[in-house]
Structures are given as structure tokens and as C-alpha cells.
Design a protein around this motif. Structure first.
Motif, PDB file in Angstrom:
ATOM      1  N   UNK A 206      22.618  24.861  18.715  1.00 55.66           N
ATOM      2  CA  UNK A 206      20.733  24.979  18.740  1.00 55.66           C
ATOM      3  C   UNK A 206      20.276  24.301  17.770  1.00 55.66           C
ATOM      4  N   UNK A 207      21.657  23.248  17.013  1.00 53.80           N
ATOM      5  CA  UNK A 207      21.607  22.742  15.850  1.00 53.80           C
ATOM      6  C   UNK A 207      21.461  21.014  15.620  1.00 53.80           C
ATOM      7  N   UNK A 208      20.684  20.332  15.448  1.00 56.28           N
ATOM      8  CA  UNK A 208      20.537  18.708  15.133  1.00 56.28           C
ATOM      9  C   UNK A 208      20.870  18.239  14.101  1.00 56.28           C
ATOM     10  N   UNK A 209      22.024  17.355  13.782  1.00 57.95           N
ATOM     11  CA  UNK A 209      22.327  16.843  13.304  1.00 57.95           C
ATOM     12  C   UNK A 209      21.656  15.093  13.230  1.00 57.95           C
TER      13      UNK A 209
ATOM     14  N   UNK B 222      19.710  14.920   8.192  1.00 57.48           N
ATOM     15  CA  UNK B 222      19.465  16.242   8.346  1.00 57.48           C
ATOM     16  C   UNK B 222      20.554  17.201   9.352  1.00 57.48           C
ATOM     17  N   UNK B 223      20.331  18.415   8.783  1.00 55.57           N
ATOM     18  CA  UNK B 223      20.720  19.342   9.304  1.00 55.57           C
ATOM     19  C   UNK B 223      19.612  20.176   9.991  1.00 55.57           C
ATOM     20  N   UNK B 224      18.873  20.426  10.829  1.00 55.53           N
ATOM     21  CA  UNK B 224      17.744  21.465  11.192  1.00 55.53           C
ATOM     22  C   UNK B 224      17.762  21.890  12.744  1.00 55.53           C
ATOM     23  N   UNK B 225      16.933  23.250  12.301  1.00 57.04           N
ATOM     24  CA  UNK B 225      17.188  23.717  13.765  1.00 57.04           C
ATOM     25  C   UNK B 225      15.800  23.738  15.025  1.00 57.04           C
ATOM     26  N   UNK B 226      15.071  23.054  14.340  1.00 60.82           N
ATOM     27  CA  UNK B 226      13.504  22.682  14.596  1.00 60.82           C
ATOM     28  C   UNK B 226      13.181  20.941  14.309  1.00 60.82           C
ATOM     29  N   UNK B 227      14.454  20.324  15.227  1.00 55.48           N
ATOM     30  CA  UNK B 227      14.444  18.704  14.766  1.00 55.48           C
ATOM     31  C   UNK B 227      13.360  17.920  14.613  1.00 55.48           C
ATOM     32  N   UNK B 228      12.525  18.391  16.366  1.00 53.20           N
ATOM     33  CA  UNK B 228      11.688  17.800  16.434  1.00 53.20           C
ATOM     34  C   UNK B 228      10.666  18.433  16.190  1.00 53.20           C
ATOM     35  N   UNK B 229       9.626  19.709  15.365  1.00 50.50           N
ATOM     36  CA  UNK B 229       9.168  20.225  14.421  1.00 50.50           C
ATOM     37  C   UNK B 229       9.192  19.260  13.669  1.00 50.50           C
ATOM     38  N   UNK B 230      10.324  18.758  11.903  1.00 50.49           N
ATOM     39  CA  UNK B 230      10.786  18.459  11.823  1.00 50.49           C
ATOM     40  C   UNK B 230       9.679  16.737  11.509  1.00 50.49           C
ATOM     41  N   UNK B 231      10.473  16.008  12.396  1.00 49.56           N
ATOM     42  CA  UNK B 231      10.413  14.486  13.037  1.00 49.56           C
ATOM     43  C   UNK B 231       8.669  14.203  13.314  1.00 49.56           C
ATOM     44  N   UNK B 232       7.618  15.757  14.033  1.00 48.69           N
ATOM     45  CA  UNK B 232       7.235  15.564  14.027  1.00 48.69           C
ATOM     46  C   UNK B 232       5.708  15.521  13.252  1.00 48.69           C
ATOM     47  N   UNK B 233       6.006  16.439  12.029  1.00 44.61           N
ATOM     48  CA  UNK B 233       5.459  16.232  11.444  1.00 44.61           C
ATOM     49  C   UNK B 233       5.490  15.150  10.010  1.00 44.61           C
ATOM     50  N   UNK B 234       6.653  14.521  10.194  1.00 47.22           N
ATOM     51  CA  UNK B 234       7.060  13.147   9.068  1.00 47.22           C
ATOM     52  C   UNK B 234       6.449  11.728   9.888  1.00 47.22           C
ATOM     53  N   UNK B 235       6.433  12.434  11.070  1.00 41.14           N
ATOM     54  CA  UNK B 235       5.096  11.274  11.421  1.00 41.14           C
ATOM     55  C   UNK B 235       3.800  10.992  11.475  1.00 41.14           C
TER      56      UNK B 235
ATOM     57  N   UNK C  83      10.256   5.288   9.919  1.00 38.68           N
ATOM     58  CA  UNK C  83      10.307   3.764  10.385  1.00 38.68           C
ATOM     59  C   UNK C  83      11.058   4.200  11.701  1.00 38.68           C
ATOM     60  N   UNK C  84      12.136   5.035  11.541  1.00 37.78           N
ATOM     61  CA  UNK C  84      12.638   4.669  13.250  1.00 37.78           C
ATOM     62  C   UNK C  84      13.963   6.034  12.723  1.00 37.78           C
ATOM     63  N   UNK C  85      14.481   6.891  14.071  1.00 37.26           N
ATOM     64  CA  UNK C  85      15.466   7.759  13.836  1.00 37.26           C
ATOM     65  C   UNK C  85      16.324   6.701  14.512  1.00 37.26           C
ATOM     66  N   UNK C  86      17.726   7.081  13.318  1.00 35.76           N
ATOM     67  CA  UNK C  86      18.830   6.002  13.619  1.00 35.76           C
ATOM     68  C   UNK C  86      20.278   6.621  14.884  1.00 35.76           C
ATOM     69  N   UNK C  87      20.557   8.175  14.048  1.00 33.71           N
ATOM     70  CA  UNK C  87      21.132   8.725  15.660  1.00 33.71           C
ATOM     71  C   UNK C  87      20.655  10.562  15.379  1.00 33.71           C
ATOM     72  N   UNK C  88      21.006  10.533  16.562  1.00 34.25           N
ATOM     73  CA  UNK C  88      20.313  12.602  16.679  1.00 34.25           C
ATOM     74  C   UNK C  88      22.001  13.010  17.823  1.00 34.25           C
ATOM     75  N   UNK C  89      22.362  14.377  16.847  1.00 34.63           N
ATOM     76  CA  UNK C  89      23.263  14.609  17.801  1.00 34.63           C
ATOM     77  C   UNK C  89      22.641  16.119  17.711  1.00 34.63           C
TER      78      UNK C  89
END
Length: 307
Positions: free
Chosen positions: A109-112, A66-79, A99-105
């Protein structure tokens, strides 16, 4: 091209400013692996004896980038508890759990990042047509499975696969004995038999539409996982090889417009394989075998003097 991604009906771009990266969803297309079947390797026989009366599919791991502006919001939603239904505009849906998050860059302000999911529901098509045809012209294919050409599933075999097929299996280990007071070992050289071997085919699957692609996809996979061994005929060796499906990998979307073209790797286990002496038979210019006129079956062996 950015595809609209819906999770439980939610457009993740509108809510979280999130997009799936280009080709970041190809694991969704991967065929589920086969649960390793019970097998017996007899020391005096080539290959293995495999129980394929009722082959079972294993769960599948799916990585999505993914590429996301609100990565925390998306991950919380998927969890959130439960399975989540994914739709990405390919004409199918998938039920996954995170299952898990394998990487985060983080760039500005954009998360990959990449998330791993588990597909607990490997599917089998209950109603499909074997070798349905793909709607476009496919080059002649050297491979037939249970009498059906792979090109009737829209399959093109990439160059280089021939070497994998022709490579000999490893030799089975015979009885040996080491004696502490002597160099080397005593080894039983009275027989040579071969192990089973994995053969990886690098393939393209092509179709004139996404609907036709799924028809070919379902037909090919479900024919692969039918009970008992598959019989793979290889034209350039003029031999048949008993085998079974093991796994797929390396899926790549090459085209979804005009025609669909997907690249992937397919691993089959050849349960019995032995390199015999090469035989040369008479063939026509279009690579068709020329047979005896009397029985219509016997090939003409160029190594035999018929005079």
C-alpha cells in the motif's frame, strides 16, 4: 535520517504519511544554470569571444523523491494552483511549482515516486563575503579564482579533475571543399586553432555548520556568476585560464552532522585554451615556486642552462 518536510507549513508526513527519500531532495541545492551567453567564434583565433557583461541565470528543475501512504492526496495537494514553499530543515526555503511525475512504484500500500518541480526564482546573494572560510582545515588547493583559493570557500577538488583540465580542446574546422569527381576533400591546413572547451570539476564543499555552509555556498556561486570572465589559476600547470560558469550537477549530501560535506560537479567553459610545451620550474618541497632574488617574480626554468 528522515527530515521534517513542510510544504506551505504543512507537515506532509502527518497529513499524507509521506517522507522524502534519503538524498531525495539534493536537487534543491543545485546551482541554477547560466543562460547560454551570446558568443562569437572567430575562425582565426582560439576559443570564443563571449558577452558576459550581464550574465543571467536560467530556471532550475528540481526532482524530489518520496515514499508515501497517501500518494494521491500528496500529489493533489501539490497540484493546487500557485507556488508552494518548501522547508526541509536545512535553514532555507524554496518556492516551487510542480511540473510532472517521472515515476511511480506501488509496493503493497506504499507508493515510491518522484515529482519534478520548477524553481522560477534563481537567487543571487546581495550581501556576502568572498571566500569566507569554512571553519575546518582544508587541504592545499591547486585552484584559485580571481586570486582567491577555492579552499577558502571550503572546496576540496576530487582526484581525476587534473586530466580534464589538461585535455586539449577540439580543433576548429577550417575551410574545406569536396569535389564529386575526386576522392576525399581539399582542406585548409595552414592554421590550427582550438575551440572553447567544457571542463567538469568534481568537488566537495565542507563547513563546520549548516550556517557556515550557506555562507560558503553563496560566496562561491555568486563569485562564479559575476560579470565578465573568471580567471582560474591552476597550480600544477602554473597557468591562468579565462572561463565562465555553465552549470552544476550530481549533488550528494555526505554529512550534515558534526560537519557538513556536500559532493557535486561544476562545469566551467574555458573560453581560450591551448596546450603549450611543458615548462619545468624549480619549486620547494611544499610546492611553492622559487623565484629570482633580484626581482622576486621570475621563476627558475630548469630547462635553461645558466652556466
Amino acid at each position: 535520517m528522515n527530515r521534517v518536510c513542510l510544504v506551505d507549513g504543512v507537515d506532509i508526513f502527518r497529513r499524507y504519511g509521506a517522507k522524502v527519500k534519503r538524498n531525495g531532495y539534493v536537487d534543491l541545492l543545485t546551482f541554477p544554470p547560466l543562460v547560454t551567453p551570446d558568443s562569437t567564434s572567430w575562425p582565426e583565433e582560439d576559443g570564443v569571444e563571449v558577452d558576459l557583461m550581464d550574465p543571467k541565470l536560467d530556471v532550475k528543475e528540481v526532482s524530489i523523491s518520496f515514499v508515501a501512504d497517501d500518494a494521491n492526496g500528496l500529489v493533489n495537494f501539490l497540484c493546487q494552483p500557485g507556488y508552494h514553499v518548501w522547508s526541509i530543515g536545512l535553514g532555507r526555503e524554496w518556492r516551487l511549482r510542480i511540473s510532472s511525475q517521472s515515476n511511480n512504484q506501488l509496493i503493497d500500500t506504499t507508493s515510491i515516486f518522484t515529482l519534478k518541480f520548477i524553481d522560477d526564482f534563481p537567487t543571487r546573494a546581495e550581501d556576502y563575503i568572498s571566500a569566507p572560510g569554512c571553519g575546518i582545515v582544508i587541504p592545499k588547493c591547486d585552484y584559485e579564482m580571481d586570486g582567491l583559493s577555492w579552499r577558502d570557500y571550503g572546496i576540496i577538488v576530487k582526484k581525476g579533475t587534473r586530466d580534464e583540465v589538461l585535455k586539449s580542446s577540439a580543433v576548429k574546422q577550417n575551410l574545406s571543399q569536396k569535389i564529386q569527381t575526386k576522392d576525399g576533400q581539399f582542406y585548409d591546413v595552414e592554421q590550427v586553432v582550438f575551440e572553447a572547451k567544457d571542463v567538469t570539476f568534481n568537488l566537495y564543499m565542507c563547513a563546520d555548520s549548516i550556517d557556515r555552509f550557506w555562507q560558503c555556498y553563496d560566496a562561491f556561486f555568486n563569485d562564479l556568476i559575476k560579470p565578465e570572465e573568471r580567471i582560474l589559476y591552476v597550480g600544477y600547470t602554473d597557468e591562468e585560464y579565462p572561463c565562465y560558469y555553465k552549470k552544476s550537477s550530481n549533488f550528494e549530501i555526505l554529512s550534515l552532522s558534526d560537519k557538513v560535506m556536500i559532493g557535486f560537479s561544476l562545469t566551467l567553459v574555458f573560453t581560450s585554451f591551448r596546450v603549450d610545451e611543458t615548462e619545468y620550474i624549480l619549486a620547494s618541497e611544499d610546492d611553492e615556486r622559487i623565484v629570482d632574488e633580484e626581482d622576486g617574480e621570475t621563476c627558475i626554468d630548469l630547462g635553461i642552462d645558466y652556466d
